[in-house]
Scaffold this motif. Structure first.
Motif, PDB file in Angstrom:
ATOM      1  N   ASN A  11      68.083 119.615  55.313  1.00 32.98           N
ATOM      2  CA  ASN A  11      67.799 119.827  53.962  1.00 32.98           C
ATOM      3  C   ASN A  11      66.339 119.381  53.609  1.00 32.98           C
ATOM      4  OD1 ASN A  11      70.611 120.760  53.493  1.00 32.98           O
ATOM      5  ND2 ASN A  11      71.085 118.517  53.991  1.00 32.98           N
ATOM      6  N   SER A  35      70.906 110.365  57.042  1.00 35.97           N
ATOM      7  CA  SER A  35      69.388 110.677  56.289  1.00 35.97           C
ATOM      8  C   SER A  35      68.394 111.074  57.158  1.00 35.97           C
ATOM      9  CB  SER A  35      69.187 108.867  55.644  1.00 35.97           C
ATOM     10  OG  SER A  35      68.926 108.211  56.904  1.00 35.97           O
ATOM     11  N   TRP A  36      67.250 111.223  56.531  1.00 36.17           N
ATOM     12  CA  TRP A  36      66.201 111.544  57.593  1.00 36.17           C
ATOM     13  C   TRP A  36      65.836 110.342  58.466  1.00 36.17           C
ATOM     14  CZ3 TRP A  36      62.647 113.979  60.068  1.00 36.17           C
ATOM     15  CH2 TRP A  36      61.447 113.670  60.534  1.00 36.17           C
ATOM     16  N   GLU A  65      63.159 119.310  50.663  1.00 37.25           N
ATOM     17  CA  GLU A  65      62.743 119.496  49.261  1.00 37.25           C
ATOM     18  C   GLU A  65      61.864 120.491  48.913  1.00 37.25           C
ATOM     19  OE1 GLU A  65      61.658 115.387  47.881  1.00 37.25           O
ATOM     20  OE2 GLU A  65      63.894 114.578  48.314  1.00 37.25           O
ATOM     21  N   CYS A  91      62.413 115.863  56.298  1.00 33.69           N
ATOM     22  CA  CYS A  91      63.422 116.479  55.608  1.00 33.69           C
ATOM     23  C   CYS A  91      64.164 115.591  54.746  1.00 33.69           C
ATOM     24  CB  CYS A  91      64.331 117.403  56.238  1.00 33.69           C
ATOM     25  SG  CYS A  91      65.337 116.587  57.464  1.00 33.69           S
ATOM     26  N   ARG A  92      64.841 115.867  53.784  1.00 34.80           N
ATOM     27  CA  ARG A  92      65.688 114.925  52.943  1.00 34.80           C
ATOM     28  C   ARG A  92      66.791 114.476  53.773  1.00 34.80           C
ATOM     29  NH1 ARG A  92      65.313 112.552  48.161  1.00 34.80           N
ATOM     30  NH2 ARG A  92      67.290 112.233  47.113  1.00 34.80           N
ATOM     31  N   SER A 123      70.613 119.679  43.383  1.00 32.01           N
ATOM     32  CA  SER A 123      69.958 118.372  43.937  1.00 32.01           C
ATOM     33  C   SER A 123      68.512 118.553  44.001  1.00 32.01           C
ATOM     34  CB  SER A 123      70.718 117.836  45.225  1.00 32.01           C
ATOM     35  OG  SER A 123      70.140 118.904  46.105  1.00 32.01           O
ATOM     36  N   LEU A 124      67.767 117.853  44.714  1.00 32.28           N
ATOM     37  CA  LEU A 124      66.318 117.961  45.089  1.00 32.28           C
ATOM     38  C   LEU A 124      66.145 119.025  46.204  1.00 32.28           C
ATOM     39  CD1 LEU A 124      65.189 114.227  45.028  1.00 32.28           C
ATOM     40  CD2 LEU A 124      64.994 116.092  43.266  1.00 32.28           C
ATOM     41  N   ILE A 125      67.113 119.539  46.658  1.00 32.20           N
ATOM     42  CA  ILE A 125      66.932 120.378  47.948  1.00 32.20           C
ATOM     43  C   ILE A 125      66.700 121.676  47.299  1.00 32.20           C
ATOM     44  CG2 ILE A 125      68.221 121.329  49.743  1.00 32.20           C
ATOM     45  CD1 ILE A 125      69.909 118.725  50.054  1.00 32.20           C
ATOM     46  N   ARG A 176      67.001 124.931  53.264  1.00 27.79           N
ATOM     47  CA  ARG A 176      67.622 124.290  54.365  1.00 27.79           C
ATOM     48  C   ARG A 176      67.510 125.253  55.754  1.00 27.79           C
ATOM     49  NH1 ARG A 176      73.055 124.037  51.431  1.00 27.79           N
ATOM     50  NH2 ARG A 176      72.560 121.840  51.465  1.00 27.79           N
TER      51      ARG A 176
END
Length: 154
Positions: A142, A50-51, A144, A63-64, A84-86, A89
């Motif tokens: 990654n 995770s971030w 958003e 970032c995501r 996804s929300l991405i 990247r």
């Protein structure tokens, strides 16, 4: 317009390889997605941070999250857009040599890139990897936000 922008050596690849080796026994998992009410094993491996878990390790703008993708020889990734929300990247190739391929809506190859430099990629453009006879290890931060928005943060 190209679906990616080259960034030079954005990431310290030796540092990323050290992080991968340190965490792989604990965090490397088969990559799975949901397909309806089933879980689908995609045939390659992922290590996700995770971030919050990775911000001090990887040093990117917010970032995501982060992921290492470890792909076996001869693997053929399905042609896809990230759903996804991405939206974008930053990626680099750490081991292997297979290119990322980009496609139009009819799934014709419109561009390809060999990761000679790290890249910022628009993952809303169809893309895939057709791996060769080597294991392929890549790393991604990654976002958003769109490529244009991320470029302003770099």
């Amino acid at each position: 317009m190209r679906p990616y922008v080259t960034l030079g050596d954005y990431f310290d690849k030796e540092k990323l390889l050290t992080i991968f080796e340190y965490y792989k026994d604990e965090k490397l998992q088969p990559y799975r997605t949901k397909g309806g009410d089933k879980v689908i094993d995609r045939g390659y491996f992922e290590m996700y941070f995770s971030w919050e878990d990775g911000k001090d390790l990887f040093g990117t703008p917010p970032c995501r999250g982060y992921q290492f993708v470890y792909m076996p020889p001869e693997y053929k990734m399905v042609i896809h857009k990230d759903l996804s929300l991405i939206k974008s990247r930053i990626g680099c190739l750490l081991e292997g040599s297979a290119e990322i391929l980009f496609y139009d809506e009819d799934e014709n190859v419109i561009d390809r890139y060999d990761y000679a430099e790290d890249i910022l990629t628009d993952v809303q453009v169809k893309h895939s990897v057709v791996n060769n006879d080597e294991w392929r290890l890549s790393f991604f931060a990654n976002f958003e936000e769109s490529c244009d928005e991320v470029k302003k943060l770099l």
